[in-house]
Design a protein around this motif. Structure first.
Motif, PDB file in Angstrom:
ATOM      1  N   ASP A 262       0.813  -1.223   0.000  1.00  0.00           N
ATOM      2  CA  ASP A 262       0.000   0.000   0.000  1.00  0.00           C
ATOM      3  C   ASP A 262       0.847   1.273   0.000  1.00  0.00           C
ATOM      4  O   ASP A 262       0.304   2.380  -0.179  1.00  0.00           O
ATOM      5  CB  ASP A 262      -0.905   0.032   1.247  1.00  0.00           C
ATOM      6  N   ALA A 263       2.155   1.125   0.209  1.00  0.00           N
ATOM      7  CA  ALA A 263       2.985   2.304   0.504  1.00  0.00           C
ATOM      8  C   ALA A 263       3.060   3.281  -0.666  1.00  0.00           C
ATOM      9  O   ALA A 263       2.926   4.492  -0.479  1.00  0.00           O
ATOM     10  CB  ALA A 263       4.379   1.850   0.918  1.00  0.00           C
ATOM     11  N   ASP A 264       3.270   2.776  -1.882  1.00  0.00           N
ATOM     12  CA  ASP A 264       3.471   3.691  -3.013  1.00  0.00           C
ATOM     13  C   ASP A 264       2.203   4.464  -3.355  1.00  0.00           C
ATOM     14  O   ASP A 264       2.265   5.662  -3.650  1.00  0.00           O
ATOM     15  CB  ASP A 264       3.980   2.916  -4.237  1.00  0.00           C
ATOM     16  N   THR A 265       1.054   3.784  -3.332  1.00  0.00           N
ATOM     17  CA  THR A 265      -0.188   4.498  -3.652  1.00  0.00           C
ATOM     18  C   THR A 265      -0.519   5.517  -2.563  1.00  0.00           C
ATOM     19  O   THR A 265      -1.001   6.614  -2.860  1.00  0.00           O
ATOM     20  CB  THR A 265      -1.382   3.538  -3.843  1.00  0.00           C
ATOM     21  N   LEU A 266      -0.228   5.160  -1.313  1.00  0.00           N
ATOM     22  CA  LEU A 266      -0.476   6.124  -0.230  1.00  0.00           C
ATOM     23  C   LEU A 266       0.454   7.323  -0.379  1.00  0.00           C
ATOM     24  O   LEU A 266       0.015   8.475  -0.258  1.00  0.00           O
ATOM     25  CB  LEU A 266      -0.277   5.453   1.136  1.00  0.00           C
ATOM     26  N   LEU A 267       1.726   7.077  -0.676  1.00  0.00           N
ATOM     27  CA  LEU A 267       2.680   8.182  -0.847  1.00  0.00           C
ATOM     28  C   LEU A 267       2.221   9.115  -1.974  1.00  0.00           C
ATOM     29  O   LEU A 267       2.246  10.331  -1.830  1.00  0.00           O
ATOM     30  CB  LEU A 267       4.072   7.618  -1.144  1.00  0.00           C
ATOM     31  N   LYS A 268       1.757   8.522  -3.082  1.00  0.00           N
ATOM     32  CA  LYS A 268       1.308   9.337  -4.207  1.00  0.00           C
ATOM     33  C   LYS A 268       0.072  10.166  -3.814  1.00  0.00           C
ATOM     34  O   LYS A 268      -0.005  11.357  -4.120  1.00  0.00           O
ATOM     35  CB  LYS A 268       1.007   8.440  -5.417  1.00  0.00           C
ATOM     36  N   SER A 269      -0.873   9.533  -3.133  1.00  0.00           N
ATOM     37  CA  SER A 269      -2.087  10.260  -2.722  1.00  0.00           C
ATOM     38  C   SER A 269      -1.732  11.421  -1.806  1.00  0.00           C
ATOM     39  O   SER A 269      -2.316  12.512  -1.916  1.00  0.00           O
ATOM     40  CB  SER A 269      -3.056   9.343  -1.971  1.00  0.00           C
ATOM     41  N   LEU A 270      -0.789  11.197  -0.901  1.00  0.00           N
ATOM     42  CA  LEU A 270      -0.405  12.257   0.038  1.00  0.00           C
ATOM     43  C   LEU A 270       0.261  13.418  -0.698  1.00  0.00           C
ATOM     44  O   LEU A 270      -0.082  14.581  -0.480  1.00  0.00           O
ATOM     45  CB  LEU A 270       0.558  11.699   1.097  1.00  0.00           C
ATOM     46  N   THR A 271       1.207  13.092  -1.591  1.00  0.00           N
ATOM     47  CA  THR A 271       1.925  14.176  -2.280  1.00  0.00           C
ATOM     48  C   THR A 271       1.001  14.878  -3.279  1.00  0.00           C
ATOM     49  O   THR A 271       1.067  16.087  -3.434  1.00  0.00           O
ATOM     50  CB  THR A 271       3.212  13.653  -2.955  1.00  0.00           C
ATOM     51  N   ASP A 272       0.099  14.122  -3.935  1.00  0.00           N
ATOM     52  CA  ASP A 272      -0.878  14.751  -4.840  1.00  0.00           C
ATOM     53  C   ASP A 272      -1.755  15.754  -4.091  1.00  0.00           C
ATOM     54  O   ASP A 272      -2.213  16.747  -4.668  1.00  0.00           O
ATOM     55  CB  ASP A 272      -1.782  13.699  -5.498  1.00  0.00           C
ATOM     56  N   ALA A 273      -2.028  15.451  -2.804  1.00  0.00           N
ATOM     57  CA  ALA A 273      -2.871  16.359  -2.009  1.00  0.00           C
ATOM     58  C   ALA A 273      -2.058  17.498  -1.388  1.00  0.00           C
ATOM     59  O   ALA A 273      -2.595  18.284  -0.598  1.00  0.00           O
ATOM     60  CB  ALA A 273      -3.590  15.557  -0.918  1.00  0.00           C
ATOM     61  N   GLY A 274      -0.756  17.549  -1.720  1.00  0.00           N
ATOM     62  CA  GLY A 274       0.056  18.673  -1.263  1.00  0.00           C
ATOM     63  C   GLY A 274       0.772  18.464   0.060  1.00  0.00           C
ATOM     64  O   GLY A 274       1.293  19.412   0.641  1.00  0.00           O
TER      65      GLY A 274
END
Ligand code: 2BA
Length: 109
Positions: A12-24
């Motif tokens: 789950d780590a990569d998708t969570l990291l992307k979601s967090l950075t996409d949200a700023g």
């Protein structure tokens, strides 16, 4: 300010990291190992203003899933191994273990 520390499964780590950075959000992903399973997992550190913590927790909730792992118990030394057939034990891991910690001071140099 808070530091949100989330221990998640590697899957789950990569998708969570992307979601967090996409949200700023600013996030750091570290490879870690769970003490019980001795398997690789991942830990994300997110420093954020207090009013953004719930948004971060929502993203963790949305992106981290429960999974079942099976453990083969070790044959106890007291058991004659030819009579002992260990049954795999089912363990549910995740979604995520999260600690929200106060940050008294934050500097960037
Ligand atoms: P592990 O320590 O490898 O644990 C993996 C899973 O094994 C846990 O999933 C839990 O379902 C089970 N488990 C752990 N200790 C157990 C025990 N003594 N007896 C029976 N089952 C046990 P989660 O609870 O989702 O935890 C996933 C990972 O989160 C853990 O990996 C560990 O790296 C971290 N973690 C969980 N709670 C923590 C805590 N209080 N402090 C620091 N890290 C924690």
């Amino acid at each position: 300010m808070k530091l949100v520390i989330s221990i998640v499964q590697r899957e789950d780590a990569d998708t969570l990291l992307k979601s967090l950075t996409d949200a700023g959000h600013k996030a750091t992903l570290v490879s870690t190992t769970g003490g019980f399973l001795r398997e690789g997992n991942a830990t994300l550190f997110v420093g954020a203003e207090n009013d953004r913590v719930e948004e971060i927790l929502d993203l963790v909730r949305e992106n981290c899933h429960k999974r079942t792992r099976y453990l083969s118990p070790i044959v106890p030394v007291t058991e004659p191994s030819e009579f002992y057939i260990p049954e795999p034990v089912e363990i549910e891991v995740g979604g995520a273990t999260v600690f929200v910690v106060d940050v008294p001071r934050h500097e960037r140099f």
